[in-house]
Design a protein around this motif. Structure first.
Motif, short mmCIF file in Angstrom:
data_model
loop_
_atom_site.label_atom_id
_atom_site.label_comp_id
_atom_site.label_asym_id
_atom_site.label_seq_id
_atom_site.Cartn_x
_atom_site.Cartn_y
_atom_site.Cartn_z
N PRO A 181 0.81 -1.23 0.00
CA PRO A 181 0.00 0.00 0.00
C PRO A 181 0.84 1.27 0.00
N LEU A 182 1.97 1.27 0.71
CA LEU A 182 2.80 2.47 0.75
C LEU A 182 3.43 2.76 -0.60
N LEU A 183 3.89 1.71 -1.25
CA LEU A 183 4.48 1.88 -2.58
C LEU A 183 3.41 2.29 -3.59
N GLU A 184 2.22 1.73 -3.47
CA GLU A 184 1.12 2.08 -4.37
C GLU A 184 0.73 3.55 -4.19
N ARG A 185 0.72 4.01 -2.93
CA ARG A 185 0.39 5.41 -2.68
C ARG A 185 1.46 6.32 -3.26
N LEU B 295 -28.15 2.49 -11.81
CA LEU B 295 -27.06 1.73 -12.39
C LEU B 295 -26.55 0.63 -11.47
N GLU B 296 -25.94 -0.37 -12.07
CA GLU B 296 -25.31 -1.45 -11.31
C GLU B 296 -23.88 -1.05 -10.99
N SER B 297 -23.50 -1.22 -9.75
CA SER B 297 -22.13 -0.85 -9.34
C SER B 297 -21.18 -2.02 -9.56
N LEU B 298 -19.88 -1.69 -9.57
CA LEU B 298 -18.84 -2.71 -9.70
C LEU B 298 -18.07 -2.89 -8.40
N GLY B 299 -17.62 -1.78 -7.83
CA GLY B 299 -16.82 -1.85 -6.61
C GLY B 299 -16.41 -0.46 -6.18
N CYS B 300 -15.69 -0.40 -5.06
CA CYS B 300 -15.21 0.88 -4.54
C CYS B 300 -13.75 0.76 -4.12
N LYS B 301 -13.09 1.91 -4.04
CA LYS B 301 -11.69 1.95 -3.61
C LYS B 301 -11.48 3.23 -2.80
N THR B 302 -10.64 3.14 -1.78
CA THR B 302 -10.27 4.31 -0.98
C THR B 302 -8.79 4.61 -1.19
N PHE B 303 -8.46 5.88 -1.12
CA PHE B 303 -7.07 6.32 -1.24
C PHE B 303 -6.97 7.68 -0.57
N SER B 304 -5.83 8.31 -0.65
CA SER B 304 -5.67 9.62 -0.03
C SER B 304 -4.89 10.54 -0.95
N TRP B 305 -5.14 11.83 -0.81
CA TRP B 305 -4.40 12.86 -1.54
C TRP B 305 -3.95 13.90 -0.52
N GLY C 175 -2.87 13.44 2.35
CA GLY C 175 -3.40 13.08 3.66
C GLY C 175 -4.91 13.18 3.79
N ILE C 176 -5.60 13.61 2.73
CA ILE C 176 -7.05 13.75 2.75
C ILE C 176 -7.69 12.49 2.17
N PRO C 177 -8.62 11.84 2.91
CA PRO C 177 -9.23 10.61 2.40
C PRO C 177 -10.15 10.87 1.21
N VAL C 178 -10.10 9.98 0.25
CA VAL C 178 -10.93 10.07 -0.95
C VAL C 178 -11.45 8.66 -1.26
N SER C 179 -12.65 8.58 -1.81
CA SER C 179 -13.20 7.29 -2.20
C SER C 179 -13.78 7.39 -3.60
N VAL C 180 -13.91 6.24 -4.26
CA VAL C 180 -14.53 6.20 -5.58
C VAL C 180 -15.38 4.94 -5.70
N ILE C 181 -16.56 5.08 -6.28
CA ILE C 181 -17.43 3.95 -6.60
C ILE C 181 -17.58 3.93 -8.12
N CYS C 182 -17.38 2.77 -8.72
CA CYS C 182 -17.49 2.63 -10.17
C CYS C 182 -18.82 1.95 -10.53
N PHE C 183 -19.48 2.49 -11.56
CA PHE C 183 -20.76 1.98 -12.03
C PHE C 183 -20.67 1.61 -13.50
N THR C 184 -21.56 0.70 -13.92
CA THR C 184 -21.68 0.32 -15.32
C THR C 184 -22.82 1.11 -15.95
N ARG C 185 -22.52 1.80 -17.05
CA ARG C 185 -23.54 2.57 -17.75
C ARG C 185 -24.39 1.65 -18.63
N PRO C 186 -25.58 2.09 -19.04
CA PRO C 186 -26.43 1.27 -19.92
C PRO C 186 -25.76 0.90 -21.24
#
Length: 248
Positions: free
Chosen positions: A36-40, A165-175, A177-188
């Protein structure tokens, strides 16, 4: 491959993603996914490289810069090799451009903010399967609940069109030091659309309440708005007009 070697290799990774298929880069990317540290660090490095690239493209070279530098070369001690002369001139031009970028404000808007560019990089890595979701579900409510349990930014309610919409998944990260999240959806139409959420704190709270701010950056269309203590960005690959339909 250890983290030190992976970091050395990833220092040369280009932000466009064109190096992902290279075996050496692929091995280093896999190492980053395990740490995780290297990925960040890698995410922040790519975000910085992306921002610098955009500034280089957006900034015009001052008129007469090339002639001024070449004039300086002519009055210097003569060099035996014309190739060396031109190589030095090219290096001086590059240094002058970098100095101009550092000490002057860009003449054109820099586009998206740093946290937004970082978020788009994370989304791109998910789309290219270079990183994985923290949680997966076709039900967005389950992903929102997971984010809240893990103290990550989460929307109180989803935009009306996203609820369909149907979702796929979510991921958390930081910028920064500020927490950020993302949820991905599939469009029609089979494409993807992504909802990014973060806290309205300095230095990213400049987004004001009201109508979403639409922007186009390369293939990405984004809409950013603020609700209460949260800031949201909706992002998809495509034109702004297509994104606008998800904000109705």
């Amino acid at each position: 491959m250890d983290d030190r070697e992976a970091k050395f290799i990833l220092n040369a990774y280009r932000p466009g993603g064109q190096d992902a298929s290279d075996p050496r880069f692929a091995e280093a990317l896999e190492q980053a996914r395990r740490d995780p540290l290297l990925e960040r660090w890698f995410s922040e490095a790519i975000a910085f490289d992306t921002t610098m690239t955009e500034k280089l493209r957006a900034t015009e070279v001052p008129a007469g810069l090339r002639e001024t530098i070449l004039a300086g070369v002519k009055v210097s001690r003569p060099l035996r090799s014309p190739f060396v002369k031109w190589a030095i001139a090219a290096a001086l031009i590059s240094m002058a451009i970098v100095g101009f970028l550092i000490w002057h404000e860009p003449r054109k808007p820099s586009g998206l903010a740093g946290w937004q560019n970082h978020a788009l990089h994370v989304v791109s890595s998910l789309v290219r399967h270079e990183s994985s979701f923290d949680a997966q579900s076709r039900n967005a409510d389950e992903l929102l609940a997971w984010l809240r349990v893990n103290d990550a930014p989460a929307a109180q309610t989803l935009p009306q069109e996203l609820e369909k919409l149907e979702s796929l998944g979510c991921k958390t990260f930081s910028w920064n030091g500020i927490p950020v999240s993302v949820i991905c959806f599939t469009r029609p139409d089979g494409g993807l659309i992504h909802l990014v959420a973060t806290n309205a704190v300095a230095p990213i709270r400049r987004t004001t309440k009201g109508e979403p701010e639409l922007a186009q950056q390369g293939q990405w269309a984004t809409a950013t708005w603020r609700e209460g203590d949260k800031i949201y960005m909706l992002a998809m690959e495509g034109p702004r007009d297509q994104l606008r339909s998800f904000l109705l």
